[in-house]
Write an enzyme that holds these catalytic residues in place. Structure first.
Site, short mmCIF file in Angstrom:
data_model
loop_
_atom_site.label_atom_id
_atom_site.label_comp_id
_atom_site.label_asym_id
_atom_site.label_seq_id
_atom_site.Cartn_x
_atom_site.Cartn_y
_atom_site.Cartn_z
N HIS A 1 0.84 -1.19 0.00
CA HIS A 1 0.00 0.00 0.00
C HIS A 1 0.87 1.24 0.00
O HIS A 1 2.04 1.20 0.39
CB HIS A 1 -0.92 0.02 1.22
CG HIS A 1 -0.20 -0.05 2.53
ND1 HIS A 1 0.25 -1.24 3.06
CD2 HIS A 1 0.16 0.89 3.43
CE1 HIS A 1 0.84 -1.03 4.22
NE2 HIS A 1 0.80 0.27 4.47
N CYS B 1 2.11 3.30 11.66
CA CYS B 1 3.01 2.77 10.64
C CYS B 1 3.35 3.91 9.69
O CYS B 1 2.74 4.98 9.75
CB CYS B 1 2.37 1.59 9.90
SG CYS B 1 0.95 2.03 8.87
#
Length: 674
Positions: free
Chosen positions: A65, A184
């Site tokens: 992603h 993250c």
């Protein structure tokens, strides 16, 4: 808002054998659906995110992603592989692959949808249904959350989940309470998966877990009363936790975000043990400069990271705080030599003799101020290595150990050892359970006292003299460098300076060179010259490449190229980072080759440098200045030629998405940092 995933974005027979091929296959579907405007640019952003941390998860899931300027709408593509594809998960290949594409300016609604999917991936029933599905339209509907049985609870970006009472609370007793922070690098997937995993493990263990997700679109802070009532804290993060000071006085489990996803029960058990021992983490009162982007505080879950990753983080902390002393002290000393010559170093103290109208007195003043700043290099290095390991209580023993390293002539290597020893000693002391009445004085009195005594003993009696002998041997070796040995060292230093352009390898090479300036010799001055020359090559090469072959670069890259002239001339290697991030496989090898040529030629020419920074502006202080500039020019030309050759070959190759010539567009390929 368009649908996140449609049947056309589902491939139930994904035949790709590698993660790059899988990403390309799914991205081509996004291009066909007009969700991605530049296939290669988008894939470069996906690869840049993947390079930060593998995106494979336990349970056979791969979730590449990124955020990208080449994405027009938040999009999901799903592929199911029979053979499995390696995405770096510990338990093996992934058969379920989700490619998540978020626009650079995705709003909170978009991120809510993406985070909702991330949480649902933690549900075994959901993944089992995906593995059994045969109709792409039905699978797309399931992923969109249109199946009632799979509908997840909607949560806003950064929302705080309601604490779930376990068996202890049902029985009428107060449950063990944990507050957690997950984050993250992109804040799209792993952040929310870790949050869901910790919450589910808490329910199973009868523990009340409340999570703050620090996503890319911002975060909603935990209620201070919830933090105050918590018995322990879990940080599952791969970027720095924001506003750490809120968690002072609590036991903290500090890990990477994947640990929060894969082993939440272990983290909860560890938090319980720390609370039972009364182990309080050394959290700074305020983040201060530690979040300034200098790399000193990006710990990436240091407690459970690989030893090499932790060691690099600690060393980077020390080097980052040392560099301003290097720049200030070194340039003052270099300026003093430019005014009064090298004999300025042996001048009398200006406190005893200073004449306002004499240039030599001013030169001596600058030299002695610079020397005072340089005297802090080793103590600051040691102190902040220790600080990176164990926070503020480790500062005193770190500085003490660094000062002793200078006393016993252990130099730069002694400072490294002293910092690591101080951090290790403080971490060991922090693990010892103490009575609650002593916890308040531990960080400010007990730990600095005991740790300083232990580190001082080790540096004076045990390790100081052997390290001093090694330092002397290294100095003698540098002084004796000539011919092929010097050239080989120049090649190695050039490669290190250009590989990560301001990253760990670059800083190690730079710190090695600067360490020699504290007690300069002919060999150490040659090393400093080679390091600075090689560090100038990447931005200068990219500036030249964008000038001679403009059509190979986007509009944004051409603008960055103009700025890179000044950055390269000023020895700011980071000026090439936007180009390397957009096209690492072509840019990084090219500039490394140029840096190796420059480092080798600088050493072969015998160029020397007494200033630790300054680029072309300190050329008057360089020994063999014309040959030195020739070395920089040669390396720049080599790097430029390779970049142009590789990018030209790429542009000439057929584009699978029919986007030939996309490099001429005005879209930047610089990945968006989340």
């Amino acid at each position: 808002m368009s649908e996140l995933i449609t049947a056309e974005l589902v491939d139930l027979d994904l035949s790709a054998a590698t993660k790059d091929a899988a990403a390309r296959s799914l991205a081509e579907r996004m291009v066909a659906a007009h969700r991605v405007t530049d296939l290669d640019g988008f894939l470069a952003d996906v690869a840049a995110r993947e390079a930060q941390m593998p995106t494979g998860l336990d349970g056979g899931i791969g979730i590449p992603h990124c955020r990208s300027e080449h994405v027009t709408a938040p999009t999901l593509a799903f592929g199911r592989s029979v053979a499995g594809i390696d995405f770096g998960a510990a338990d093996g290949p992934a058969d379920l692959v989700f490619l998540i594409a978020a626009p650079a300016g995705a709003d909170d609604d978009h991120l809510t949808i993406l985070s909702g999917l991330a949480r649902r991936l933690m549900d075994p029933e959901f993944t089992a249904t995906l593995r059994a599905g045969t109709d792409p339209a039905a699978v797309a509907a399931l992923i969109r959350g249109e199946e009632p049985a799979q509908e997840p609870a909607a949560e806003e970006e950064g929302a705080v989940p309601e604490p779930v009472a376990g068996t202890a609370e049902a029985a009428g007793s107060v449950p063990f309470r944990i507050v957690a922070v997950t984050s993250c690098p992109t804040g799209i997937a792993h952040t929310y998966m870790a949050a869901e995993s910790l919450a589910a493990a808490g329910r199973a263990e009868g523990v009340e877990v409340t999570v703050e997700t620090q996503g890319s679109g911002g975060f909603k802070k935990l209620d201070p009363t919830v933090i105050a009532a918590a018995d322990a804290v879990i940080w599952a993060h791969d970027v720095e936790v924001r506003e750490k000071a809120r968690f002072r006085g609590k036991p903290v489990v500090d890990v990477g975000v994947k640990a929060g996803i894969n082993r939440p029960a272990e983290l909860i058990a560890e938090a319980r043990r720390k609370a039972e021992r009364g182990e309080i983490a050394a959290v700074p009162e305020a983040d201060g400069g530690r979040n300034s982007g200098d790399g000193a505080a990006d710990r990436s879950g240091a407690d459970h990271a690989h030893f090499g990753v932790r060691l690099r983080t600690y060393l980077m902390s020390g080097v980052s705080y040392m560099v301003p002393f290097v720049a200030a002290g070194g340039l003052l000393i270099a300026l003093s030599f430019a005014i009064g010559g090298y004999e300025t170093a042996s001048a009398k103290s200006v406190a005893d003799h200073f004449v306002w109208g004499e240039a030599d007195s001013w030169a001596a003043l600058l030299n002695q101020i610079g020397s005072a700043a340089f005297a802090f290099l080793v103590p600051v290095l040691a102190g902040y290595i220790a600080y990176g390991m164990a926070d503020r209580p480790a500062l005193v023993p770190g500085f003490v150990g660094g000062s002793i390293a200078l006393t016993v002539n252990a130099g730069f290597l002694g400072g490294l050892a002293a910092g690591l020893l101080a951090g290790a000693v403080v971490m060991a002391i922090q693990r010892v359970p103490v009575h609650a009445t002593l916890r308040g004085i531990m960080p400010v009195l007990v730990i600095p006292l005991i740790a300083s005594a232990v580190v001082g003993f080790l540096m004076f009696i045990v390790v100081g003299k052997p390290i001093a002998s090694l330092q002397n041997a290294l100095t003698d070796w540098l002084n004796g460098l000539s011919g092929s040995n010097a050239v080989i060292l120049g090649v190695v230093l050039g490669l290190m300076m250009c590989f990560d352009m301001g990253g760990p390898l670059n800083k190690v090479a730079y710190a090695f060179a600067v360490g020699g300036l504290a007690d300069p010799t002919d060999g150490s001055l040659k090393v400093m010259a080679a390091v600075m020359a090689a560090g100038m090559v990447p931005p200068l090469a990219m500036a030249l490449a964008t000038t001679v072959r403009r059509k190979l670069f986007t509009k944004t890259e051409r603008e960055n190229g103009r700025a890179a002239w000044v950055l390269g001339a000023s020895f700011i290697t980071e000026g090439a980072i936007p180009f390397a991030a957009a096209d690492p496989l072509r840019v990084i090898p090219s500039v490394m080759a140029g840096g190796a040529v420059t480092g080798a030629l600088s050493m072969a020419f015998g160029a020397t440098l007494r200033a630790p920074h300054g680029g072309v502006f300190v050329v008057p202080l360089i020994g063999e200045p014309f040959l030195y500039l020739l070395a920089i020019a040669a390396g720049t030309l080599v790097a430029t030629a390779l970049v142009v050759l590789l990018k030209g070959a790429r542009r000439a190759a057929p584009d699978p998405a029919g986007k030939a010539g996309a490099a001429d567009s005005d879209d930047s390929r610089v990945p968006v940092a989340a």
